[in-house]
Motif scaffolding. Structure first.
Motif, PDB file in Angstrom:
ATOM      1  N   ILE A  32      72.563  61.667  71.506  1.00 27.49           N
ATOM      2  CA  ILE A  32      71.846  60.767  72.407  1.00 27.49           C
ATOM      3  C   ILE A  32      70.508  61.429  72.711  1.00 27.49           C
ATOM      4  O   ILE A  32      70.459  62.579  73.145  1.00 27.49           O
ATOM      5  CB  ILE A  32      72.625  60.544  73.720  1.00 27.49           C
ATOM      6  N   LEU A  33      69.428  60.685  72.479  1.00 27.57           N
ATOM      7  CA  LEU A  33      68.077  61.229  72.622  1.00 27.57           C
ATOM      8  C   LEU A  33      67.396  60.691  73.872  1.00 27.57           C
ATOM      9  O   LEU A  33      67.684  59.584  74.315  1.00 27.57           O
ATOM     10  CB  LEU A  33      67.242  60.854  71.405  1.00 27.57           C
ATOM     11  N   ALA A  41      69.995  56.756  70.005  1.00 18.06           N
ATOM     12  CA  ALA A  41      70.990  57.656  69.440  1.00 18.06           C
ATOM     13  C   ALA A  41      70.893  57.675  67.922  1.00 18.06           C
ATOM     14  O   ALA A  41      70.485  56.688  67.308  1.00 18.06           O
ATOM     15  CB  ALA A  41      72.383  57.221  69.859  1.00 18.06           C
ATOM     16  N   VAL A  42      71.274  58.805  67.350  1.00 17.16           N
ATOM     17  CA  VAL A  42      71.388  58.945  65.901  1.00 17.16           C
ATOM     18  C   VAL A  42      72.717  59.626  65.600  1.00 17.16           C
ATOM     19  O   VAL A  42      73.180  60.468  66.363  1.00 17.16           O
ATOM     20  CB  VAL A  42      70.220  59.741  65.278  1.00 17.16           C
ATOM     21  N   ALA A  71      69.747  64.585  74.921  1.00 17.45           N
ATOM     22  CA  ALA A  71      70.353  64.359  76.232  1.00 17.45           C
ATOM     23  C   ALA A  71      71.828  64.709  76.203  1.00 17.45           C
ATOM     24  O   ALA A  71      72.357  65.255  77.162  1.00 17.45           O
ATOM     25  CB  ALA A  71      70.167  62.914  76.668  1.00 17.45           C
ATOM     26  N   ALA A  72      72.511  64.382  75.092  1.00 11.13           N
ATOM     27  CA  ALA A  72      73.953  64.637  74.972  1.00 11.13           C
ATOM     28  C   ALA A  72      74.353  64.592  73.506  1.00 11.13           C
ATOM     29  O   ALA A  72      73.663  63.991  72.686  1.00 11.13           O
ATOM     30  CB  ALA A  72      74.745  63.604  75.752  1.00 11.13           C
ATOM     31  N   VAL A  73      75.474  65.227  73.209  1.00  9.66           N
ATOM     32  CA  VAL A  73      76.050  65.196  71.868  1.00  9.66           C
ATOM     33  C   VAL A  73      77.510  64.787  72.012  1.00  9.66           C
ATOM     34  O   VAL A  73      78.243  65.351  72.815  1.00  9.66           O
ATOM     35  CB  VAL A  73      75.941  66.569  71.166  1.00  9.66           C
ATOM     36  N   SER A  74      77.906  63.799  71.221  1.00  8.79           N
ATOM     37  CA  SER A  74      79.261  63.282  71.293  1.00  8.79           C
ATOM     38  C   SER A  74      79.907  63.361  69.918  1.00  8.79           C
ATOM     39  O   SER A  74      79.235  63.240  68.896  1.00  8.79           O
ATOM     40  CB  SER A  74      79.209  61.817  71.755  1.00  8.79           C
ATOM     41  N   VAL A  89      71.324  50.561  65.146  1.00 10.65           N
ATOM     42  CA  VAL A  89      71.788  49.980  63.892  1.00 10.65           C
ATOM     43  C   VAL A  89      72.073  51.111  62.928  1.00 10.65           C
ATOM     44  O   VAL A  89      71.186  51.878  62.585  1.00 10.65           O
ATOM     45  CB  VAL A  89      70.723  49.035  63.296  1.00 10.65           C
ATOM     46  N   GLY A  90      73.313  51.258  62.520  1.00  8.50           N
ATOM     47  CA  GLY A  90      73.689  52.294  61.562  1.00  8.50           C
ATOM     48  C   GLY A  90      73.410  53.700  62.062  1.00  8.50           C
ATOM     49  O   GLY A  90      73.156  54.589  61.273  1.00  8.50           O
ATOM     50  N   GLY A  91      73.401  53.872  63.378  1.00 11.88           N
ATOM     51  CA  GLY A  91      73.135  55.182  63.928  1.00 11.88           C
ATOM     52  C   GLY A  91      71.670  55.413  64.237  1.00 11.88           C
ATOM     53  O   GLY A  91      71.310  56.431  64.800  1.00 11.88           O
ATOM     54  N   TYR A  92      70.799  54.501  63.856  1.00 15.46           N
ATOM     55  CA  TYR A  92      69.361  54.638  64.125  1.00 15.46           C
ATOM     56  C   TYR A  92      68.942  53.595  65.145  1.00 15.46           C
ATOM     57  O   TYR A  92      69.385  52.452  65.087  1.00 15.46           O
ATOM     58  CB  TYR A  92      68.543  54.457  62.849  1.00 15.46           C
ATOM     59  N   SER A  93      68.099  53.971  66.084  1.00 15.70           N
ATOM     60  CA  SER A  93      67.665  53.023  67.098  1.00 15.70           C
ATOM     61  C   SER A  93      66.729  51.990  66.476  1.00 15.70           C
ATOM     62  O   SER A  93      66.055  52.249  65.491  1.00 15.70           O
ATOM     63  CB  SER A  93      66.987  53.746  68.255  1.00 15.70           C
TER      64      SER A  93
END
Length: 94
Positions: A32-33, A41-42, A71-74, A89-93
């Protein structure tokens, strides 16, 4: 910490955030950016951790993300692929 090929993943830094990310090396993660007040998020495989940035691989795309933009990593327990965050979309904002 060197991988099996003898490359250092940049994890010699003893700061808590870097050490935490080093435990996630080679796992699928969702990052999360923070950028301009908006969150995006990516997703990808965390391949390197350096004091200034991390490297994610998503398919044929290599992403270098500055530490100060995270900001965070999940991740899922077991390290499976993480679903993209809402609004991406597909992990790209968008």
């Amino acid at each position: 910490m060197a991988d099996r090929y003898g490359y250092d993943a940049g994890c010699g830094v003893q700061k808590d955030w870097y050490r935490l990310l080093c435990h996630e090396l080679n796992d699928n993660v969702l990052v999360i950016l923070t950028s301009g007040g908006y969150y995006s998020a990516v997703a990808g495989i965390l391949s390197r951790v350096h004091p200034e940035y991390i490297v994610l691989i998503n398919g044929n795309v290599i992403l270098e993300i500055p530490m100060d933009r995270i900001a965070a990593v999940s991740k899922l327990a077991g390290g499976g692929p993480v679903a993209p965050a809402p609004g991406t979309v597909g992990g790209y904002s968008k």
